[in-house]
Each structure stands twice: as C-alpha cells, then as structure tokens.
Design an enzyme around this catalytic site. Structure first.
Site, mmCIF file in Angstrom:
data_model
loop_
_atom_site.group_PDB
_atom_site.id
_atom_site.type_symbol
_atom_site.label_atom_id
_atom_site.label_comp_id
_atom_site.label_asym_id
_atom_site.label_seq_id
_atom_site.Cartn_x
_atom_site.Cartn_y
_atom_site.Cartn_z
ATOM 1 N N TYR A 146 2.230 13.057 6.744
ATOM 2 C CA TYR A 146 2.317 12.726 5.382
ATOM 3 C C TYR A 146 1.612 13.272 4.392
ATOM 4 C CZ TYR A 146 3.165 9.175 1.617
ATOM 5 O OH TYR A 146 3.647 8.865 0.130
ATOM 6 N N ASP A 147 0.336 13.169 4.320
ATOM 7 C CA ASP A 147 -0.834 13.636 3.521
ATOM 8 C C ASP A 147 -0.510 15.348 3.499
ATOM 9 O OD1 ASP A 147 -1.404 11.288 3.960
ATOM 10 O OD2 ASP A 147 -3.661 11.680 4.535
ATOM 11 N N LYS A 150 2.437 16.221 1.677
ATOM 12 C CA LYS A 150 2.777 16.288 0.219
ATOM 13 C C LYS A 150 1.589 17.056 -0.462
ATOM 14 C CE LYS A 150 5.221 12.276 -0.538
ATOM 15 N NZ LYS A 150 6.172 12.289 -1.511
ATOM 16 N N VAL A 188 0.723 -3.944 3.146
ATOM 17 C CA VAL A 188 -0.061 -5.033 2.952
ATOM 18 C C VAL A 188 0.651 -6.176 2.173
ATOM 19 C CG1 VAL A 188 -1.670 -4.264 1.131
ATOM 20 C CG2 VAL A 188 -2.406 -5.715 2.521
ATOM 21 N N SER A 190 3.704 -6.819 1.236
ATOM 22 C CA SER A 190 5.056 -7.237 2.080
ATOM 23 C C SER A 190 4.571 -8.304 3.031
ATOM 24 C CB SER A 190 6.003 -6.244 2.268
ATOM 25 O OG SER A 190 5.518 -5.063 2.737
ATOM 26 N N THR A 211 -10.595 -1.788 -0.341
ATOM 27 C CA THR A 211 -10.176 -2.147 -1.750
ATOM 28 C C THR A 211 -8.688 -1.282 -1.796
ATOM 29 O OG1 THR A 211 -11.510 -0.819 -2.950
ATOM 30 C CG2 THR A 211 -12.298 -2.903 -2.769
ATOM 31 N N PRO A 275 -8.306 4.455 4.544
ATOM 32 C CA PRO A 275 -9.175 4.631 3.502
ATOM 33 C C PRO A 275 -9.790 3.504 2.975
ATOM 34 C CG PRO A 275 -7.322 5.755 2.790
ATOM 35 C CD PRO A 275 -6.988 4.753 4.147
ATOM 36 N N GLN A 277 -11.379 2.644 0.170
ATOM 37 C CA GLN A 277 -11.453 2.552 -1.179
ATOM 38 C C GLN A 277 -10.398 3.186 -1.859
ATOM 39 O OE1 GLN A 277 -15.153 3.452 -2.784
ATOM 40 N NE2 GLN A 277 -15.241 1.365 -3.927
ATOM 41 N N ARG A 278 -9.526 2.861 -2.800
ATOM 42 C CA ARG A 278 -8.706 3.802 -3.544
ATOM 43 C C ARG A 278 -8.352 3.217 -4.860
ATOM 44 N NH1 ARG A 278 -4.068 3.965 -0.880
ATOM 45 N NH2 ARG A 278 -4.568 5.593 0.817
HETATM 46 P P1 NAD Z 1 10.965 4.287 0.367
HETATM 47 O O1 NAD Z 1 10.818 4.581 1.876
HETATM 48 O O2 NAD Z 1 11.802 3.231 0.134
HETATM 49 O O3 NAD Z 1 12.172 5.648 -0.269
HETATM 50 C C1 NAD Z 1 12.135 6.957 0.369
HETATM 51 C C2 NAD Z 1 13.402 7.541 0.299
HETATM 52 O O4 NAD Z 1 13.670 8.581 0.758
HETATM 53 C C3 NAD Z 1 14.314 6.627 1.152
HETATM 54 O O5 NAD Z 1 15.457 5.968 0.532
HETATM 55 C C4 NAD Z 1 14.599 7.111 2.449
HETATM 56 O O6 NAD Z 1 15.787 6.771 2.845
HETATM 57 C C5 NAD Z 1 14.672 8.769 1.595
HETATM 58 N N1 NAD Z 1 14.689 9.669 2.405
HETATM 59 C C6 NAD Z 1 13.453 9.951 3.592
HETATM 60 N N2 NAD Z 1 13.713 11.230 4.061
HETATM 61 C C7 NAD Z 1 14.755 11.789 3.628
HETATM 62 C C8 NAD Z 1 15.423 13.017 3.685
HETATM 63 N N3 NAD Z 1 15.145 13.954 4.414
HETATM 64 N N4 NAD Z 1 16.491 13.347 2.871
HETATM 65 C C9 NAD Z 1 16.856 12.348 1.997
HETATM 66 N N5 NAD Z 1 16.270 11.015 1.745
HETATM 67 C C10 NAD Z 1 15.285 10.865 2.513
HETATM 68 O O7 NAD Z 1 9.558 4.961 -0.246
HETATM 69 P P2 NAD Z 1 9.333 4.437 -1.862
HETATM 70 O O8 NAD Z 1 8.008 3.637 -1.719
HETATM 71 O O9 NAD Z 1 10.280 4.335 -2.538
HETATM 72 O O10 NAD Z 1 8.576 5.981 -2.045
HETATM 73 C C11 NAD Z 1 9.295 6.987 -2.719
HETATM 74 C C12 NAD Z 1 8.404 8.136 -3.076
HETATM 75 O O11 NAD Z 1 7.291 7.837 -3.816
HETATM 76 C C13 NAD Z 1 8.020 9.020 -1.825
HETATM 77 O O12 NAD Z 1 8.043 10.262 -1.781
HETATM 78 C C14 NAD Z 1 6.491 8.515 -1.404
HETATM 79 O O13 NAD Z 1 5.632 9.297 -0.835
HETATM 80 C C15 NAD Z 1 6.082 8.093 -2.666
HETATM 81 N N6 NAD Z 1 4.981 7.301 -3.062
HETATM 82 C C16 NAD Z 1 5.219 6.110 -2.905
HETATM 83 C C17 NAD Z 1 3.987 5.079 -2.974
HETATM 84 C C18 NAD Z 1 4.355 3.676 -2.965
HETATM 85 O O14 NAD Z 1 3.350 2.858 -3.018
HETATM 86 N N7 NAD Z 1 5.599 2.972 -2.881
HETATM 87 C C19 NAD Z 1 3.014 5.536 -2.935
HETATM 88 C C20 NAD Z 1 2.722 6.868 -3.197
HETATM 89 C C21 NAD Z 1 3.812 7.807 -3.094
HETATM 90 N N1 UDP Z 2 -3.756 -4.028 5.631
HETATM 91 C C1 UDP Z 2 -3.862 -5.344 6.287
HETATM 92 N N2 UDP Z 2 -3.051 -6.148 6.770
HETATM 93 C C2 UDP Z 2 -1.846 -5.760 6.921
HETATM 94 C C3 UDP Z 2 -1.264 -4.554 6.415
HETATM 95 C C4 UDP Z 2 -2.304 -3.670 5.758
HETATM 96 O O1 UDP Z 2 -5.346 -5.680 5.962
HETATM 97 O O2 UDP Z 2 -0.999 -6.580 7.262
HETATM 98 C C5 UDP Z 2 -4.541 -3.126 5.121
HETATM 99 C C6 UDP Z 2 -4.645 -1.964 5.611
HETATM 100 O O3 UDP Z 2 -5.523 -1.686 6.605
HETATM 101 C C7 UDP Z 2 -5.142 -1.003 4.361
HETATM 102 C C8 UDP Z 2 -4.615 -1.770 3.070
HETATM 103 O O4 UDP Z 2 -4.177 -3.207 3.768
HETATM 104 O O5 UDP Z 2 -6.732 -0.977 4.357
HETATM 105 C C9 UDP Z 2 -3.554 -1.262 2.451
HETATM 106 O O6 UDP Z 2 -2.514 -0.953 3.487
HETATM 107 P P1 UDP Z 2 -0.864 -0.281 2.942
HETATM 108 O O7 UDP Z 2 -0.363 0.124 4.353
HETATM 109 O O8 UDP Z 2 -0.190 -1.286 2.271
HETATM 110 O O9 UDP Z 2 -1.372 0.700 1.987
HETATM 111 P P2 UDP Z 2 -2.270 2.331 2.151
HETATM 112 O O10 UDP Z 2 -3.069 2.145 3.277
HETATM 113 O O11 UDP Z 2 -1.159 3.288 2.405
HETATM 114 O O12 UDP Z 2 -3.045 2.165 0.963
#
Ligand code: NAD
Ligand code: UDP
Ligand code: UDP
Length: 312
Positions: A146-147, A150, A188, A190, A211, A275, A277-278
C-alpha cells in the site's frame, strides 16, 4: 455554470460515494468507476436514479477510454485487511491504475487528482508531518504494498506533470471516518463503535497510547474538492486531515460515553509496522485552499454511531 463531466474511480467506496454525492449536488455529471472489491452498490444506491450519475464496473489496472473534464483517482483498497488480502493486486491498482488514469488525463487534457495517503510518511520521525518530510517506510514490510504503491503513484503524477504537462493535484489523506465506512475492515473507529454497540470487549492494540488524528468525511470531501478547484500550477502534495490528536484509549473512552455502552477494554498485540503517532500539519491546506476542518470528533462520532446503529 456549465456542468463538468467528472470521473471518480473508487466511487462506490466510502470516500468515493460521498464525493460522487457532493459533485452531483453541485450540478456536475459523474461517472463512477469501481470494480466493487471493497466498494458496494449499496453505497451508491441513492445516486442511481440521478440522470447525471452513471456507474461502470471496471478495474483501473486495465485501460479506460472515456471523455471527461476531471478525474478523481480514489480506486484502491484502504484498510490493512483489504489491501493485504491480495498485496500484488494492491500495488498494481496504485501503480497501473495511476498510469492508466494519467494516460487518460493526458489524452483528454483532464485535470487529475490523486488520493494519496499519510502512509507515504510511514512510521514518521517528525511530528506533526509536513509535506516536505520524505517519510520512513519499510519497503519490504506487510504495509509496503500500500505505502510504496501510493509513493510510486505520486512519483508517476509528478513525472506526468513534468514530462507531459498533465495538470495534477496530489492529496495526502489522513485517517478519515464517517457513515459508509466498512463495518468489517478492522479500522479502529468502526471496530470500537461496533464493539460498543454490541456490548463486546473493545480491542485496544498495544497499550493504546499510539495516537491518530481523525477527520470527519464531510470535512475531507470539502478539502478534496477545494484542492481540485485550486489555482493552476498548485499541484501539492497537500495534507488533508484533522490535526486534533487522540490516543486509542481516549477514542475508546469517547465511544463508550456516546454509545452509553458497558463494554470493557481488552489489550491485544500491536500489529507489525503500526505507526506510533500520526498528525497532519495542515498549514499548506489553510494557505493554498483556505481549508480547515470544522467538525469536532464527538460530533462526527455521533453521526457515525447513528449510521452503525442502523446497520447493527
Ligand atoms: P474504500 O475501500 O471504501 O474505497 C476504495 C474503492 O476502490 C472501493 O470502492 C473499491 O472497490 C475500489 N477499487 C479497489 N481496487 C480497484 C480497482 N483495481 N479498480 C477499480 N476500483 C477499485 O476506501 P476509502 O476509504 O474510500 O479510500 C478511498 C481512497 O482514499 C483510497 O485511494 C485510499 O487509499 C485513500 N485514503 C483513504 C483514507 C481513509 O482514512 N479512508 C486515508 C488515506 C487514503
Ligand atoms: N487499533 C486498535 N484496535 C482496533 C483497531 C485498530 O487499537 O480494533 C489501533 C491500531 O493498532 C492503530 C490505530 O488503532 O494503532 C489506528 O488503526 P487503523 O487501522 O484504524 O488506522 P491506521 O493504522 O491505518 O492509521
Ligand atoms: N490509457 C487509458 N486511457 C486513455 C489513454 C491511455 O487507459 O484514454 C492508458 C494506456 O493503456 C497506457 C497508459 O494509459 O497504457 C499510459 O498512457 P500514455 O499515453 O502515457 O503511455 P503509452 O500509451 O505511451 O504507454
């Protein structure tokens, strides 16, 4: 105002469905492209009757030939359970998806926005994170698909800008929550809400002192559209998120209070590469976009809890 034709990839997902809704409300025509890997038709059901909305089931790792004015490239699974399910497909989605969408943008001269992520900073050594910070990512860890996917997508965006003069906008999204988050993606917010509503134990990973800063989805979408509409020549990358920082223990406490739950906290092992902290530094977004978040954590949590109450 003449309505624009806008492509939203990943439009049936959490953020994408909110974006489609906002663009339609503004009067635009929206083409939502999604392979429904993590997105659902349920998320966009309420949009299907709108004549300015069109849904196309398609995987962005394959070329796409359509005519549009703007592209929001959101397609990519965003949560560890989903992006680690098929890590090779995750990298392909970010990298080949970016190449195809940039190729499309180049051909039709569309402006294109990339939904990048705070994960490009990895486990950051500086705090809060500013856009010039280059990040600390483990290239061979389980989050790397993922990282690094992106990060490579960002590279492609800036090379298409330099080499092919494509108009790009790169947005680094920090943790966002709200209605239509996946109930089972292990995030976390949900997890805690569902556990609290069901009276189950709340699963704190590690000691719960790590955090995060949580941005409510409506604020995030306002920032995303503001970036797309920002002045020509401003490409980012720009952080969009809410700088208010909370530990996982504080988050759990807030959710227990708001749901009036009797759930107890239990402590579980911290996942690999988690991570500590973020927190976004959003000075650039304030300056360039005149944007900052307006919805406080408790207000956003209330709306999210209301959504999950319906689901449970
Ligand atoms: P999500 O999983 O709900 O949405 C991603 C969508 O992309 C889904 O509908 C999935 O079916 C679709 N998808 C995946 N692979 C595909 C492919 N190969 N072709 C076509 N469609 C595809 O996630 P989200 O939280 O809505 O995230 C949307 C975007 O925002 C992502 O790019 C994610 O990396 C970025 N993002 C989200 C968060 C967050 O906190 N929600 C944080 C950082 C970045
Ligand atoms: N986390 C937690 N309990 C859970 C799910 C996640 O304590 O049931 C923690 C997880 O280890 C992380 C933070 O909550 O430190 C945020 O996790 P999430 O996966 O939501 O987001 P991300 O790590 O991508 O920021
Ligand atoms: N592409 C696409 N839709 C278009 C134009 C291009 O999906 O409308 C894809 C095309 O398949 C190609 C990629 O985008 O693989 C990159 O296109 P570009 O023109 O930059 O490169 P090239 O075609 O020279 O490889």
């Amino acid at each position: 105002m003449i309505s624009k034709k806008i492509l939203v990839t990943g439009g049936a997902g959490f953020l994408g469905s909110h974006l489609c809704e906002r663009l339609l409300n503004r009067g635009d025509e929206v083409l939502c492209v999604d392979n429904l890997f993590t997105g659902t038709k349920q998320n966009i059901l309420h949009l299907l009757s709108n004549p300015r909305f069109e849904f196309m089931r398609h995987d962005v790792t394959f070329p796409l030939y359509v005519e549009v004015d703007e592209i929001y490239n959101l397609a990519c699974p965003a949560s560890p359970v989903h992006y680690q399910f098929d890590p090779v497909q995750t990298t392909k989605t970010s990298v080949m998806g970016a190449i195809n969408m940039l190729g499309l943008a180049k051909r039709v001269k569309a402006k294109i926005l990339q939904a990048s992520t705070s994960e490009v900073y990895g486990d950051p050594e500086i705090h809060p994170q500013i856009e010039s910070y280059k990040g600390s990512v483990n290239p061979i860890g389980i989050r790397a698909c993922y990282d690094e996917g992106k990060r490579c997508a960002e590279t492609l965006f800036f090379d298409y800008e330099r080499q092919h003069k494509v108009q790009i906008k790169v947005m680094r999204i920090f943790n966002t929550y709200g209605p239509r988050m996946h109930p089972n993606d292990g995030r976390v917010v949900s997890n805690f809400i569902l556990q609290a509503l069901r009276g189950e134990d709340i699963t704190i990973y590690g000691e719960g002192r790590q955090t995060r800063s949580f941005c409510y989805v409506d604020d995030l979408i306002s920032g995303m559209i503001a970036l797309m509409d920002s002045r020509e020549g401003f490409s980012g990358p720009v952080n969009i998120g809410n700088p208010n920082e909370f530990s996982m223990l504080e988050l759990a406490q807030n959710i227990i209070e708001l749901t009036e739950s009797r759930s107890k906290l239990i402590f579980m092992p911290l996942p690999q590469d988690d991570p500590k902290q973020r927190q976004p530094d959003i000075s650039l977004a304030k300056k360039e976009l005149g944007w900052s978040p307006t919805i406080e954590l408790r207000e956003g949590l209330e709306k999210t809890i209301a959504y999950f109450r319906e689901l449970v």
